[in-house]
Design an enzyme around this catalytic site. Structure first.
Site, PDB file in Angstrom:
ATOM      1  N   ASP A 161       9.688   8.207  -3.116  1.00 12.44           N
ATOM      2  CA  ASP A 161       8.949   7.003  -2.755  1.00 12.44           C
ATOM      3  C   ASP A 161       8.836   6.058  -3.954  1.00 12.44           C
ATOM      4  O   ASP A 161       9.735   6.023  -4.805  1.00 12.44           O
ATOM      5  CB  ASP A 161       7.563   7.413  -2.220  1.00 12.44           C
ATOM      6  CG  ASP A 161       7.039   6.452  -1.165  1.00 12.44           C
ATOM      7  OD1 ASP A 161       6.939   5.252  -1.454  1.00 12.44           O
ATOM      8  OD2 ASP A 161       6.722   6.906  -0.058  1.00 12.44           O
ATOM      9  N   HIS A 233       2.548   2.356  -2.003  1.00 17.30           N
ATOM     10  CA  HIS A 233       3.176   3.105  -0.897  1.00 17.30           C
ATOM     11  C   HIS A 233       3.297   4.599  -1.222  1.00 17.30           C
ATOM     12  O   HIS A 233       2.899   5.457  -0.432  1.00 17.30           O
ATOM     13  CB  HIS A 233       4.552   2.472  -0.628  1.00 17.30           C
ATOM     14  CG  HIS A 233       5.222   2.907   0.639  1.00 17.30           C
ATOM     15  ND1 HIS A 233       6.066   3.989   0.697  1.00 17.30           N
ATOM     16  CD2 HIS A 233       5.197   2.390   1.889  1.00 17.30           C
ATOM     17  CE1 HIS A 233       6.539   4.115   1.934  1.00 17.30           C
ATOM     18  NE2 HIS A 233       6.022   3.154   2.677  1.00 17.30           N
ATOM     19  N   SER A 554       5.813   5.093   8.019  1.00 11.53           N
ATOM     20  CA  SER A 554       5.684   5.634   6.656  1.00 11.53           C
ATOM     21  C   SER A 554       4.463   6.517   6.522  1.00 11.53           C
ATOM     22  O   SER A 554       4.445   7.429   5.712  1.00 11.53           O
ATOM     23  CB  SER A 554       5.514   4.500   5.637  1.00 11.53           C
ATOM     24  OG  SER A 554       6.744   3.979   5.250  1.00 11.53           O
TER      25      SER A 554
END
Ligand code: NAG
Ligand code: NAG
Ligand code: NAG
Ligand code: NAG
Length: 776
Positions: A161, A233, A554
């Site tokens: 990620d 994220h 996600s």
């Protein structure tokens, strides 16, 4: 006759399109600079290692010698002075065999002539699967479904990620035991990152940036040259998989409670491959390859490469090697909604769709007459709106013009009709003199991801009648109050398939039903980075928070990865396919009202398996599934061989130079069924599937088939009774779909449930009949 779409048949258009695109790029450059021979870009090259000269010590030596042996061509006039010769970026030798390098077209041709060359393609860009990235706030589902257990203790989850914020309380190691001995990874030193930031929760951190730097040769530096996350994220997804317990977590007062990952005792190893400066396949390949070498058990990867066929999709290629080593890869279906198809529809990984949570973030509206309405609000502060003067005025209630709104300047709260988008209405109210807005809307998307930039509340059209009635009757006496930061759990119907979740069939392999399962993805609360805002008020006030609530597949992917980690902890001997099977056959197609799960993108029509796979994951039931549909690596090879890919493309994925295609079979032993028909043709489709199930329950047992045929189909199962003498015994059956449906209902679906005689286990697989992908 309806012709059957060949399983996983690769569409030739895809491979034809690539040279065209290259040509187009070449053409642009030729116009621009007048020369192409020196222009280099990154290529990913796959090699057959049986061709490696015996004298060489390692794959790395071999790949470097190939790149070194290329004579620099046209290097004299390189305008920026960079890349005057080919540059080796990465060598891949674990889950992937090959390397990435910065090469010119001529140099690429030279590489292609090397013995053992399999395939090469340009570095490509990844898409992250968060819909409205940072604007959304909420809390993750930390109660009910997730067992607060010791499961996960010896399981290592690799998260591919944007990196991690190591100081986040979610990555503290209180309560964690010693790091498993099998761990071979490391905690890399880099900018604002030293090895003391790792601990027995966050056991590894590495970053991969050669691809992004090669793509931007004039970059000079990276904004954060280390595994530290500057985006949020990766911090969010990794704390969702396996974050430690953090008390008092909330999104600005909403969803207040103890945050924790799905597998709170599992270890995290972070592989940063996504940079502020770009997101490249060569870096993603390097991250997965290293994670497998380091000894992770599960990989969570919330991104995808949408348009690449399997043999050019870095996630498909690297995850094949991971799967062979027993590593389950959990991936996100993508956020294309109904508009485009899902990505990551890869047969050997888990593909996860996103749904809602049974939690409601409320603003409680109380009218001057005592009437109380529970609406929706995520305004990120404790605003005071008490006994404020209320107006409903038809002239301005569209709330679509700040100028018009000034007509109501003597009032404090306005009711806005459902005639204009909520986002624009709240922006206008924020720019007006009103202290708050009451927005009428039944649009479910508001409750998925809309930001809430000004005090207000969204109420349903049903509740609106009484509110408007009161406002009109009470006239200038009308008042209202709103209480913010209210959270209710279990009051709304959930899960509902999120509107943004991308739909199957998978263009990469339509004959394997994707997505596999659904997990919570909407307004998931998890850790955030302090240097990127988590909420906004008005147009220019940005609020930071250690936790953020965001929506996307996600966010669903790490939930499934966490459940897979728990299952791996409970059943270390299970293959990735067995873990996936357990999650799929126990998934729940019903919501918390015991009705079929609905789809937010289809006005609450019943969701199909093309949107949610087998249904909502149910971790507790997945621990004890009764029967398992297992798949061996060879079964996947047989599937690839049925797809008419050139041999080199198959070897790119399988990395074995034994003739991979001695057998070929499009009928994978998958825990779901999809029959594809060609639209427009009249007639009947008959498709036969063969399946083998393994009894993972204890002792002898008997199962009987319970079939719900899709509308317009006859489904026959033979035998319809399976008798097992002992644990781990296998039994096979065939399922035949005879479809003669009509075109008014293009997608039909049903299920087969193997019900144990004692009623203990119900092993359910979805069945779908769908038009072929091209015809959507
Ligand atoms: C590592 O970084 C932390 C926090 O920035 C700092 O307190 C510590 O002294 C550093 N340790 C070493 C060995 O550099
Ligand atoms: C990033 O840091 C590494 C060492 O930690 C260094 O070798 C490399 O040159 C740096 N790269 C950039 C682009 O700053
Ligand atoms: C605002 O909405 C009303 C009602 O839908 C419409 O008649 C009007 O044209 C809109 N005004 C603007 C400025 O868009
Ligand atoms: C499929 O069903 C049709 C009638 O709906 C029937 O005529 C046909 O024989 C069936 N085919 C098979 C292979 O069962």
């Amino acid at each position: 006759m309806v012709s059957l779409q060949k399983f996983c048949k690769e569409k030739m258009e895809l491979s034809k399109r690539v040279p065209l695109m290259l040509l187009f790029g070449w053409f642009l450059f030729a116009l621009h600079a007048g020369s192409i021979s020196a222009e280099r870009s990154t290529y990913i090259v796959h090699m057959d290692t049986t061709f490696m000269p015996k004298a060489l010590a390692s794959h790395h030596h071999w790949y470097s010698s190939i790149v070194d042996s290329i004579k620099p061509i046209g290097s004299t006039s390189s305008s920026d002075g960079h890349h005057s010769k080919p540059i080796l970026l990465y060598t891949y030798s674990n889950a992937v065999h090959g390397f990435s390098a910065v090469l010119s077209q001529d140099e690429l041709q030279a590489v292609k002539r090397s013995p053992g060359f399999l395939s090469a393609y340009s570095d490509s860009l990844a898409t992250l699967d968060t819909t409205h990235t940072f604007e959304f706030l909420s809390l993750s589902s930390t109660t009910g479904l997730w067992p607060a257990s010791k499961y996960g203790k010896d399981v290592i989850v690799g998260v591919i990620d944007t990196g991690v914020w190591p100081e986040s309380p979610s990555f503290r190691d209180d309560g964690m035991t010693k790091i498993p001995l099998k761990w071979k990874g490391t905690c890399e030193v880099g900018q604002e990152f030293n090895s003391s930031l790792c601990n027995s929760k966050l056991i590894g951190a590495r970053s991969f940036s050669k691809g992004v730097i090669a793509a931007n040769p004039n970059l000079g530096f990276l904004t954060m040259n280390s595994t530290r996350d500057t985006f949020g994220h990766g911090t969010h997804t990794s704390s969702t998989v396996a974050g430690n317990y953090v008390e008092g977590a909330s999104f600005f007062g909403y969803a207040l409670g103890t945050a924790r990952g799905v597998a709170p005792r599992a270890r995290l190893a972070i592989y940063k491959v996504i940079w502020d400066e770009g997101r490249y396949a060569s870096d993603v390949l390097a991250g997965i390859d290293q994670a497998v070498a380091d000894g992770v058990d599960i990989i969570s990867i919330s991104m995808g490469f949408s348009f690449d066929p399997l043999y050019r999709d870095p996630i498909a290629i690297a995850s094949f090697g991971a799967m062979e080593r027993g590593v389950l890869v959990s991936s996100s279906a993508g956020n294309a909604g109904l508009r485009r198809r899902l990505h990551n529809g890869i047969p050997w990984i888990l593909t996860v769709a996103a749904g809602s949570i049974d939690r409601w973030f409320a603003g409680i509206l109380t009218l001057g007459n005592g009437l109380t309405v529970t609406g929706w609000s995520m305004f990120p502060a404790r605003a005071v709106v008490e006994n404020a003067q209320l107006v409903y005025n038809k002239t301005i209630s569209a709330c679509n013009s700040t100028q018009q709104l000034s007509i109501g300047a003597s009032y404090e709260i306005i009711v806005c009709d459902d005639t204009w988008p909520f986002n624009e209405q709240i922006t206008n109210i924020a720019a007006s003199s009103f202290r708050a807005g009451i927005f009428i809307s039944d649009n479910p998307r508001i409750f998925e991801s809309e930001s809430f930039i000004y005090p207000g509340v969204v109420i349903s059209s049903t509740d609106a009648r009484e509110v408007i009635n009161y406002a009109l009757t009470a006239g200038i006496e009308a008042t209202a109050s709103i209480e913010f930061q209210q959270t209710f759990v279990g009051t709304n119907t959930a899960p509902v398939v999120s509107s943004y979740t991308a739909r199957g069939p998978s263009p990469k392999c339509p004959g394997v039903l994707k997505p596999d399962v659904m997990a919570p993805g909407t307004l998931v609360l998890a850790a955030w980075v302090p240097n990127r805002y988590a909420a906004r008020i008005g147009s220019n006030m940005f609020l930071a928070s250690d936790f953020n609530a965001i929506s996307g597949t996600s966010m669903a992917c790490p939930h499934a990865a966490g459940i897979a980690a728990l299952l791996k902890g409970a059943h270390p001997e299970w293959s990735p396919a067995a873990i996936r099977s357990a999650m799929m056959t126990t998934a729940n197609p019903f919501d918390n009202t015991q009705n079929p799960i609905k789809d937010n993108a289809l006005d609450f029509k019943i969701a199909t398996p093309l949107a949610m796979g087998a249904g909502q994951v149910d971790p507790n039931r997945a621990l004890d599934p009764g029967l398992i549909y297992d798949v061996t690596p060879q079964d996947y090879v047989n599937l690839l061989c049925s797809m008419n890919f050139p041999r080199n493309q198959i070897l790119t994925i399988t990395r074995s130079s034994k003739n991979p295609c001695l057998t070929s079979s499009s009928d994978l032993n998958y825990p779901s069924f999809i029959a594809l028909y060609t639209h427009g043709a009249m007639g009947i489709l008959v498709q036969k599937f063969q399946r083998t199930v393994t009894n993972v329950g204890k002792g002898p047992t008997t199962y009987k088939a319970e079939v719900m045929a899709p509308k317009g189909s006859v489904v026959t199962v033979s035998p319809d009774k399976l008798v097992f003498g002992q644990m781990y015994e296998k039994q096979s059956y065939t399922l035949t779909i005879n479809y003669s449906g009509d075109e008014n209902e293009p997608v039909t679906f049903g299920s087969i449930i193997w019900v144990e005689d004692n009623g203990k286990h119900r092993v359910r697989s979805p069945i779908v009949v769908s038009p072929t992908v091209e015809l959507w």
